[in-house]
Scaffold this motif. Structure first.
Motif, PDB file in Angstrom:
ATOM      1  N   SER A 117      14.941  20.724  -5.453  1.00  9.49           N
ATOM      2  CA  SER A 117      14.238  20.445  -4.192  1.00  9.49           C
ATOM      3  C   SER A 117      12.758  20.264  -4.443  1.00  9.49           C
ATOM      4  O   SER A 117      12.162  20.981  -5.246  1.00  9.49           O
ATOM      5  N   ASP A 118      12.164  19.315  -3.734  1.00  9.69           N
ATOM      6  CA  ASP A 118      10.745  19.024  -3.898  1.00  9.69           C
ATOM      7  C   ASP A 118      10.151  18.857  -2.498  1.00  9.69           C
ATOM      8  O   ASP A 118      10.684  18.089  -1.695  1.00  9.69           O
ATOM      9  N   THR A 119       9.065  19.572  -2.245  1.00 10.23           N
ATOM     10  CA  THR A 119       8.546  19.568  -0.868  1.00 10.23           C
ATOM     11  C   THR A 119       8.017  18.191  -0.464  1.00 10.23           C
ATOM     12  O   THR A 119       8.012  17.859   0.706  1.00 10.23           O
ATOM     13  N   LEU A 120       7.576  17.380  -1.408  1.00  6.59           N
ATOM     14  CA  LEU A 120       7.069  16.049  -1.052  1.00  6.59           C
ATOM     15  C   LEU A 120       8.176  14.996  -1.145  1.00  6.59           C
ATOM     16  O   LEU A 120       8.420  14.244  -0.212  1.00  6.59           O
ATOM     17  N   ALA A 129      -4.957   8.749   4.687  1.00  8.75           N
ATOM     18  CA  ALA A 129      -3.718   9.067   5.422  1.00  8.75           C
ATOM     19  C   ALA A 129      -3.669   8.416   6.808  1.00  8.75           C
ATOM     20  O   ALA A 129      -2.752   8.677   7.585  1.00  8.75           O
ATOM     21  N   GLY A 130      -4.664   7.549   7.095  1.00  8.01           N
ATOM     22  CA  GLY A 130      -4.648   6.848   8.380  1.00  8.01           C
ATOM     23  C   GLY A 130      -4.128   5.419   8.257  1.00  8.01           C
ATOM     24  O   GLY A 130      -4.050   4.692   9.250  1.00  8.01           O
ATOM     25  N   ARG A 146       5.822  13.093   4.884  1.00  6.08           N
ATOM     26  CA  ARG A 146       5.443  14.363   4.246  1.00  6.08           C
ATOM     27  C   ARG A 146       4.131  14.188   3.487  1.00  6.08           C
ATOM     28  O   ARG A 146       3.288  15.078   3.457  1.00  6.08           O
ATOM     29  N   ALA A 147       3.966  12.998   2.874  1.00  8.38           N
ATOM     30  CA  ALA A 147       2.715  12.729   2.149  1.00  8.38           C
ATOM     31  C   ALA A 147       1.544  12.675   3.127  1.00  8.38           C
ATOM     32  O   ALA A 147       0.469  13.238   2.862  1.00  8.38           O
ATOM     33  N   GLY A 197       0.847  -1.188   0.000  1.00  5.52           N
ATOM     34  CA  GLY A 197       0.000   0.000   0.000  1.00  5.52           C
ATOM     35  C   GLY A 197       0.877   1.229   0.000  1.00  5.52           C
ATOM     36  O   GLY A 197       2.092   1.131  -0.116  1.00  5.52           O
ATOM     37  N   LYS A 198       0.261   2.382   0.124  1.00  7.75           N
ATOM     38  CA  LYS A 198       0.996   3.649   0.134  1.00  7.75           C
ATOM     39  C   LYS A 198       0.617   4.391   1.410  1.00  7.75           C
ATOM     40  O   LYS A 198      -0.429   4.108   2.004  1.00  7.75           O
TER      41      LYS A 198
END
Ligand code: COA
Ligand code: AMP
Length: 631
Positions: A530-533, A316-317, A339-340, A308-309
């Motif tokens: 740079s990537d925030t995620l 997000a839980g 971060r995700a 899964g992710k």
């Protein structure tokens, strides 16, 4: 109470005694006479004259010792909506039969077997079955495309390939079989046979004469016993990105691997046998090898194979649900995953829906853990968040929190302190140690501890050149950083062209090799912005061959498609731009670091050796068209 300082000092005082003591936790067929074998010329091996079997230590011995009914593997797949549990006794039977079937098809000690499988328990069973008969596995991550698989087939020269019919990404079935067929077509070396594990989501057509079905080929075979191997017999080869398109085959010897991983489970991850440990990574990466498969099983823990992710499967839980449902004591993931989750659930509302009281701590690795992410996670979870730093090459922690020995104060931004076995030093360009607080190349005084790479597969010269030659007497990590007055380490950046995208190590050089093959591309460069995620994200610059006047968007979309097709979706290469020229030094070296600074909107000093400073304005304009800098 034992302290970290005591333990580290006991290793420094007598490394051989330290590791021989750790080796007592392993079941040996023949005990080694000593720990370190110095082969001269900075080459070392561990426990080389012992005889031992990985699968016995990871599976059978637990059954013998009465853990047969304990769950060894939990497969939790929010993508398919299933949870499946396999006990140690079941695992032993399944692995012994699979190993017997491989042996019946002619796989012997020392033969290589490539494993190309998604996050299913059968991937671990395939790894363990190889170890059982002394075959050397090489797992290839499912997000790599046919070309990358072909490169690994040619380098490892496997007798067999074990693959699944498909992988499952959210909303997408990854068709492994055409990728496998494509890779075998491209490679010069051909395996004698392929074993296909058919998943119900997609049943692949088998190639007659070459492919056998996972179940059918195991039918009626004699289960295989564990074959003792020499301590320095390779357990596996794992390919990782270097600076070129040719990946490096990191070799892992059997005995040091067993000893070091077993030591790490209590001393670093602070779990006891019987407890549940979860690393949310993929078996295709080193984290998956060490902490989804080997270490938890060697130590008698229950491991979770999670398909899964962090977000979207279904929400997000998911992480918190798995931790609560399976009573996970120690959880390991990559900062990018947090971060995700943070992006989808900034206030941590999902956390409150689950009982996380059993969880002791969270461990982060794979990329720099930015303070924002650590602080957020510590806040919403109310648990210690431990950053730790290591690499495919080392296979286990170089610097981390020795939580099972002593919970030292956390300094956010630092992965804490070196583990026993690692004498970490910061060196200047000339190889001199730097004072505390000063930035330099991070190197480890040789020998490296047990469990780390002794060499690269069939590439000793490359091994020396990549890791040993630059700082004689040291292993060059490829990372830069510093050590503070308290001995805490800080990892700041890579010193080479390796980038880190969503915790995945990728080579910009490999992407450049793909772009350079586009018929209209004369020259190119790929940088990690740079990537925030994802931490970093690749951006390509291409200069066109004289006379080409097709629309630029057409060419750049072809470039994007080529990288996806040849390296794989995991490269996450989505942006390319056409430029007239690339900024270079007078000696012709592309100024990638300066390009990164422009893309990130950071201040930079004009390189003294730049050939034509005006080109930087063109690069700035080109980056603007892609939306850089972001703020
Ligand atoms: N098989 C096939 N494709 C895969 C794959 C696999 N095993 N893993 C990833 N991919 C694909 C993804 O589907 C995605 O494809 P797309 O371009 O069609 O969307 C692409 O590769 C890029 O994947 P990723 O970089 O993982 O991005 P994402 O948007 O799918 O997910 C995160 C972002 C942060 C949720 C995800 O990267 C993540 O969970 N990271 C954790 C990293 C980790 O565990 N690293 C291991 C080291 S500890
Ligand atoms: P891999 O071999 O894929 O595990 O990648 C190893 C590289 O990832 C290291 O050399 C670092 O550049 C980076 N890395 C891994 N863990 C950390 C960490 N905790 N902090 C900073 N960088 C890390």
């Amino acid at each position: 109470m034992t302290t970290y300082a005591d333990v580290y000092k006991s290793w420094q005082d007598d490394p051989d005694a330290f590791w021989m003591k750790a080796a007592e936790a392993i079941d040996w067929d023949e005990k080694p006479s000593k720990a370190l074998f110095d082969l001269g010329d900075h080459m070392y091996e561990w426990f080389a004259d012992g005889r031992v079997n990985t699968c016995w230590n990871a599976v059978d011995r637990h059954v013998e010792q009465g853990r047969g009914s304990q769950v060894a593997i939990i497969h939790d797949s929010p993508i398919t909506g299933t949870v499946r549990k396999i006990t140690y006794a079941e695992l032993r039977n399944r692995v012994a039969t699979l190993a017997g079937a491989l042996r019946a098809k002619g796989v012997e000690k020392g033969d290589r077997v490539i494993i190309y499988m998604p996050m299913v328990p059968e991937a671990l069973e395939a790894m363990l079955a190889c170890g059982r008969i002394g075959a050397i596995h090489s797992v290839v991550f499912g997000g790599f495309a046919a070309h990358e698989l072909a490169v690994r087939i040619d380098d490892a020269q496997p007798k067999a390939i074990i693959a699944a019919s498909c992988g499952l990404e959210p909303g997408r079935v990854v068709h492994y079989k055409p990728l496998l067929d494509g890779a075998i077509e491209q490679s010069s070396h051909k395996p004698e046979f392929c074993v296909i594990f058919q998943r119900e989501q997609e049943v692949a057509r088998l190639n007659e004469g070459r492919d056998v079905d996972w179940h059918a080929f195991q039918y009626g075979v004699e289960p295989a016993e564990c074959v003792p191997v020499e301590g320095n017999h390779p357990c596996y080869i794992l390919y990782t990105s270097g600076t070129t398109g040719q990946p490096k085959g990191v070799v892992r010897h059997t005995a040091g691997h067993l000893v070091a991983l077993n030591w790490s489970m209590k001393n670093i991850y602070n779990v006891d046998p019987g407890e549940v440990f979860w690393a949310a990574s993929d078996v295709g990466w080193v984290v998956g090898h060490s902490y989804i498969c080997y270490a938890p099983l060697i130590h008698g823990n229950t491991t979770i194979v999670f398909e899964g992710k962090p977000v979207g499967t279904p929400d997000a839980g998911t992480f918190w649900r798995v931790i609560a449902e399976h009573d996970v004591k120690s959880f390991f993931t990559a900062p990018t995953a947090f971060r995700a989750v943070k992006r989808d659930d900034p206030k941590g509302e999902f956390v409150r829906k689950y009982d996380l009281s059993g969880l002791r701590a969270v461990y982060l690795a794979g990329e720099r853990a930015d303070p924002d992410t650590i602080n957020w996670a510590a806040d919403v979870l109310g648990k210690p968040i431990y950053d730790h730093w290591w690499q495919t090459e080392t296979g286990w922690t170089i610097a981390g929190m020795p939580a099972g020995i002593e919970a030292l104060p956390v300094k956010v931004g630092s992965p804490t302190v070196p583990m026993p076995g690692y004498d970490v030093q910061i060196l200047d360009e000339a190889g001199h140690p730097m004072p505390p607080g000063e930035l330099g190349a991070i190197a480890v005084k040789l020998p490296l501890p047990p469990g780390t790479l002794p060499t690269l597969w069939n590439a000793e010269t490359r091994f020396r050149k990549s890791y040993l030659d630059h700082f004689p007497g040291y292993y060059e990590t490829g990372d830069a950083g510093m050590i503070d007055e308290d001995g805490y380490l800080y990892i700041m950046a890579r010193t080479d062209d390796v980038i880190n995208v969503a915790g995945h190590r990728l080579s910009t050089g490999a992407m450049e090799e793909v772009l350079a093959n586009h018929p209209d591309v004369a020259e190119c460069a790929v940088i990690g912005v740079s990537d925030t995620l994802k931490g970093q994200s690749p951006v390509g610059f291409v200069c066109l061959t004289n006379g080409v006047n097709r629309p630029h968007e057409e060419i750049t979309s072809e470039c994007v498609a080529m990288v996806r097709d040849q390296i794989g979706p995991v490269a996450a290469f989505k942006q390319a731009v056409v430029v007239d020229r690339l900024p270079k030094t007078r000696s012709g070296k592309i100024l990638r670091a300066t390009m990164v600074k422009i893309a990130d909107g950071d201040a930079f000093k004009m390189p003294a050796t730049i050939d034509d400073p005006a080109i930087l304005d063109e690069i700035t304009e080109a980056l603007k068209t892609l939306g850089y800098p972001k703020s």
